[in-house]
Design an enzyme around this catalytic site. Structure first.
Site, mmCIF file in Angstrom:
data_model
loop_
_atom_site.group_PDB
_atom_site.id
_atom_site.type_symbol
_atom_site.label_atom_id
_atom_site.label_comp_id
_atom_site.label_asym_id
_atom_site.label_seq_id
_atom_site.Cartn_x
_atom_site.Cartn_y
_atom_site.Cartn_z
ATOM 1 C CE LYS A 1 9.495 -1.523 -8.443
ATOM 2 N NZ LYS A 1 9.646 -1.242 -6.993
ATOM 3 C CG ASP B 1 6.874 -3.084 -6.149
ATOM 4 O OD1 ASP B 1 7.403 -2.245 -5.395
ATOM 5 O OD2 ASP B 1 6.125 -2.764 -7.081
ATOM 6 C CG ASP C 1 -7.828 1.599 1.817
ATOM 7 O OD1 ASP C 1 -6.592 1.519 1.935
ATOM 8 O OD2 ASP C 1 -8.478 0.896 1.013
ATOM 9 C CG ASN D 1 7.357 3.541 -4.431
ATOM 10 O OD1 ASN D 1 8.219 4.045 -3.711
ATOM 11 N ND2 ASN D 1 7.112 2.241 -4.448
#
Length: 353
Positions: free
Chosen positions: A78, A117, A206, A264
């Site tokens: 990462k 990302d 959202d 994630n």
């Protein structure tokens, strides 16, 4: 990463100050047991740069699990660049950051490759590609595989089909199921559209009020507060925004039968997986449900395989989740525990060889 702290020691962590930006560039390489490390490039705001380092360590460990579970010959990595809360990210400054990242990656001599990302895009990978070839998910016109969102969404829906088969007695369809999608970014919006097309009844949410238009267009129930959607009375909750939404405090309020989504690091703490299991809620580990995009990009760009092979690998997530569900149900344990065993077995088998 939740569930893997006891074995997530990293092989290498590169921290260097960008020559152009003056910002800390962190590249965490968790494992090369399966192959060279790869992972997304995150440019984000943090209270302290050390918080960015912590993110890189956690997310790179998650990438090792993601690759191992998917059967890909890559290790977890990462990139994180930590901006301060008040940092003004102009186009010129962002280009400098991207070139700093490229120089750091190139210095590793092929040990690590990166893709988009949070805070970066396929177009940003073109800039990184000016100084290193160890980059993926560039736009198709630049020889890359393009936006990973469609494949990420397709992989998440494949995982949802496996869960739907268990909830619906094996019919393998989401038709008639009530599903809450929390987060309508590029991936969440695609998931919502695919689920609507497949006949699911949707609850959407959202923090961006403009996304209500999508809900209206799909005939979905709308919640402006994500907490309301997370705790709605539905069959499946799909976390599709930033992580940490599944806390010990929220578990008693959940009214779903399963949680499957691409966000994630969904668990605030590893123990949340056990709390969900005790309530009879199946949680598919996020590193499996979110793997479609990276599976597609790695297969096409780094492994040089065909588009058909990449799509087949993405669809294979459904079989992986179905096998995990069956094993967890038979043994009376969490999916997280079974998935960890799968990851360890694959890493161990390669290490022995």
């Amino acid at each position: 990463m939740p569930g893997f702290p006891q074995w997530s020691d990293h092989e290498a962590v590169l921290i260097r100050t960008g020559a152009r930006s003056g910002l800390p560039v962190v590249i965490a390489m968790h494992s090369s047991v399966l192959g060279p490390s790869a992972g997304g490039c995150r440019i984000w705001r943090y209270a302290r740069w050390q918080d960015g380092l912590e993110d890189a360590l956690r997310l790179s460990a998650a990438m090792t699990a993601k690759f191992a579970a998917a059967g890909l010959a890559r290790g977890g990595g990462k990139t994180v660049v930590a901006m301060s809360e008040g940092y003004e990210l102009t186009p010129e400054r962002k280009r400098g950051i991207l070139l700093d990242i490229a120089d750091a990656i190139e210095s590793l001599g092929g040990q690590y490759a990166t893709g988009p990302d949070v805070g970066t895009s396929p177009q940003d990978m073109v800039v990184i590609g000016e100084r290193t070839g160890h980059v993926f998910c560039k736009p198709a016109e630049y020889g890359g595989s393009g936006d990973s969102s469609p494949a990420t969404a397709e992989g998440s829906v494949a995982a949802l089909r496996a869960v739907a088969a268990q909830l619906g007695g094996g019919n393998g369809t989401v038709r008639g199921l009530r599903v809450a999608v929390v987060g309508l970014g590029s991936v969440g919006a695609r998931i919502a559209a695919l689920l609507s097309e497949a006949g699911a009844e949707l609850v959407l949410s959202d923090i961006d009020a403009s996304k209500k238009g999508l809900a209206d267009g799909l005939g979905a129930q709308w919640h402006s507060d994500p907490h309301q959607a997370l705790t709605a009375e539905v069959d499946i909750v799909v976390p599709a925004a930033l992580g940490g939404v599944l806390t010990e405090e929220i578990v008693p309020d959940l009214r779903c039968r399963a949680i499957v989504g691409p966000a994630n690091n969904q668990l605030a703490l590893p123990e949340v997986a056990d709390a969900l299991h005790k309530r009879g809620i199946a949680w598919v580990p996020d590193y499996i449900a979110s793997a479609g995009g990276v599976i597609h990009a790695i297969t096409v760009e780094l492994d040089k395989r065909t588009e058909d092979e990449a799509r087949q690998r993405v669809r294979g997530i459904e079989d992986t989740v179905a096998e995990l569900l069956q094993s967890a149900d038979t043994r009376g344990v969490t999916l997280a525990a079974v998935a960890e065993e799968l990851v360890r077995a694959r890493l161990g088998a390669v290490a022995e060889r």
